[in-house]
Design a protein around this motif. Structure first.
Motif, PDB file in Angstrom:
ATOM      1  N   ASN A 246       0.811  -1.219   0.000  1.00 41.95           N
ATOM      2  CA  ASN A 246       0.000   0.000   0.000  1.00 41.95           C
ATOM      3  C   ASN A 246       0.847   1.274   0.000  1.00 41.95           C
ATOM      4  N   GLY A 247       2.163   1.110  -0.060  1.00 44.40           N
ATOM      5  CA  GLY A 247       3.047   2.261  -0.051  1.00 44.40           C
ATOM      6  C   GLY A 247       3.267   2.877   1.315  1.00 44.40           C
ATOM      7  N   SER A 248       2.709   2.284   2.357  1.00 43.05           N
ATOM      8  CA  SER A 248       2.815   2.863   3.702  1.00 43.05           C
ATOM      9  C   SER A 248       3.499   1.923   4.696  1.00 43.05           C
ATOM     10  N   GLU A 249       4.195   0.926   4.187  1.00 39.89           N
ATOM     11  CA  GLU A 249       4.806  -0.073   5.062  1.00 39.89           C
ATOM     12  C   GLU A 249       6.313   0.115   5.203  1.00 39.89           C
ATOM     13  N   ARG A 250       6.791   1.351   5.147  1.00 35.75           N
ATOM     14  CA  ARG A 250       8.231   1.614   5.174  1.00 35.75           C
ATOM     15  C   ARG A 250       8.905   1.114   6.451  1.00 35.75           C
ATOM     16  N   ILE A 251       8.166   1.092   7.552  1.00 34.31           N
ATOM     17  CA  ILE A 251       8.742   0.633   8.812  1.00 34.31           C
ATOM     18  C   ILE A 251       9.258  -0.798   8.695  1.00 34.31           C
ATOM     19  N   PHE A 252       8.603  -1.618   7.862  1.00 33.47           N
ATOM     20  CA  PHE A 252       9.031  -3.008   7.734  1.00 33.47           C
ATOM     21  C   PHE A 252      10.326  -3.108   6.927  1.00 33.47           C
ATOM     22  N   GLY A 253      10.540  -2.186   5.993  1.00 35.71           N
ATOM     23  CA  GLY A 253      11.818  -2.126   5.298  1.00 35.71           C
ATOM     24  C   GLY A 253      12.944  -1.797   6.255  1.00 35.71           C
TER      25      GLY A 253
ATOM     26  N   GLU B 230      -0.398   4.196  13.368  1.00 40.66           N
ATOM     27  CA  GLU B 230      -0.305   4.935  12.112  1.00 40.66           C
ATOM     28  C   GLU B 230       0.922   4.515  11.308  1.00 40.66           C
ATOM     29  N   ILE B 231       1.994   4.206  12.012  1.00 41.94           N
ATOM     30  CA  ILE B 231       3.213   3.759  11.332  1.00 41.94           C
ATOM     31  C   ILE B 231       3.027   2.377  10.729  1.00 41.94           C
ATOM     32  N   THR B 232       2.336   1.500  11.435  1.00 38.72           N
ATOM     33  CA  THR B 232       2.188   0.112  10.996  1.00 38.72           C
ATOM     34  C   THR B 232       0.906  -0.146  10.227  1.00 38.72           C
ATOM     35  N   GLY B 233       0.104   0.879   9.992  1.00 40.20           N
ATOM     36  CA  GLY B 233      -1.095   0.705   9.176  1.00 40.20           C
ATOM     37  C   GLY B 233      -2.354   0.393   9.943  1.00 40.20           C
ATOM     38  N   ASN B 234      -2.356   0.538  11.271  1.00 38.65           N
ATOM     39  CA  ASN B 234      -3.544   0.327  12.109  1.00 38.65           C
ATOM     40  C   ASN B 234      -4.143  -1.070  11.975  1.00 38.65           C
ATOM     41  N   THR B 235      -3.338  -2.044  11.583  1.00 38.06           N
ATOM     42  CA  THR B 235      -3.826  -3.413  11.422  1.00 38.06           C
ATOM     43  C   THR B 235      -4.014  -4.073  12.785  1.00 38.06           C
TER      44      THR B 235
ATOM     45  N   ALA C 224       4.947  -6.452   4.600  1.00 42.84           N
ATOM     46  CA  ALA C 224       5.111  -5.525   3.473  1.00 42.84           C
ATOM     47  C   ALA C 224       4.210  -5.892   2.293  1.00 42.84           C
ATOM     48  N   LEU C 225       4.044  -7.197   2.023  1.00 38.47           N
ATOM     49  CA  LEU C 225       3.194  -7.629   0.913  1.00 38.47           C
ATOM     50  C   LEU C 225       1.754  -7.894   1.342  1.00 38.47           C
TER      51      LEU C 225
END
Length: 234
Positions: free
Chosen positions: A40-47, A171-176, A92-93
């Protein structure tokens, strides 16, 4: 020896090639996800976490000029596969969301890896005379520890959902939400995870006994014990 040239002594060449491929792939994936994000383009923390994992694995040997040896190739491969399945594929995926049973798969595989690494550690203590136990007693010990590890994961998931998912960390992790899935409520998901953790731990411990027995039938011992014992040697 370097990041792209692991130690060759007493290392299976097939394992060495897989290690190089995994290191390079995760390095590229970590950089890409850090810059562009994941699905989703918002998972930079996992990189960032992928790159941090690679740093932690290789830093001791690098910064001490190999006075502290790199971890055994078998253990590093298991850790890298954990990073691949968890941070790249799962987070990330987005496979945790896309595939209904990916969470079950991970709750089987991660404890399996942890139990197998645990068997390597306790066998090293056994082989070098610091532990007295039968192989199956070692396996039972590792399964119990793995179940505790699974319980800690569930407490972590609960804490994240309860206190962090809707705040700045969320917010950093996508609120999952970590607990619950498209097919299960939170309680069923938690109990399923614990049962699956236990199964993974049992399989990992049994695999450890299998590798020990196989090595002994060949007239030797599980060579990973020598690598673990040498880790702190200059």
């Amino acid at each position: 020896m370097s990041f792209l040239n692991p130690e060759e002594k007493d290392v299976n060449q097939f394992e060495r090639k897989i290690l190089i491929i995994m290191r390079v792939f995760l390095l590229i994936a970590g950089i890409y996800i850090t810059i562009f994000g994941g699905i989703n383009g918002s998972e930079r923390i996992f990189g960032v976490l992928i790159l941090f994992a690679l740093l932690i694995i290789n830093a001791p040997a690098f910064f001490t000029r190999h006075k502290i040896r790199a971890i055994p190739i078998e253990i590093e491969l298991l850790i890298l596969f954990m990073v691949l399945f968890e941070l790249v594929c799962g987070d990330a995926l987005g496979l945790y969301v896309k595939l209904p049973h990916y969470d079950n798969f991970m709750h089987f595989m991660l404890p399996l890896y942890v139990a197998l690494i645990g068997m390597m550690a306790v066998y090293t203590m056994y082989y070098y005379g610091r532990l007295k136990a039968s192989y199956w007693e070692m396996a039972i010990l590792i399964v119990i520890i793995t179940i505790g590890f699974g319980g800690m994961l569930e407490m972590g998931e609960y804490t994240y959902d309860k206190f962090l998912a809707n705040g700045p960390v969320g917010e950093i992790t996508g609120n999952t939400q970590m607990q619950g899935s498209p097919t299960q409520n939170a309680l069923d998901d938690t109990m399923n995870d614990l049962f699956t953790d236990t199964l993974g731990g049992i399989v990992g411990a049994v695999l450890g006994v299998f590798f020990i027995r196989r090595a002994e039938k060949s007239g030797g011992h599980w060579k990973v014990a020598d690598e673990i014992e040498r880790m702190g040697e200059p």
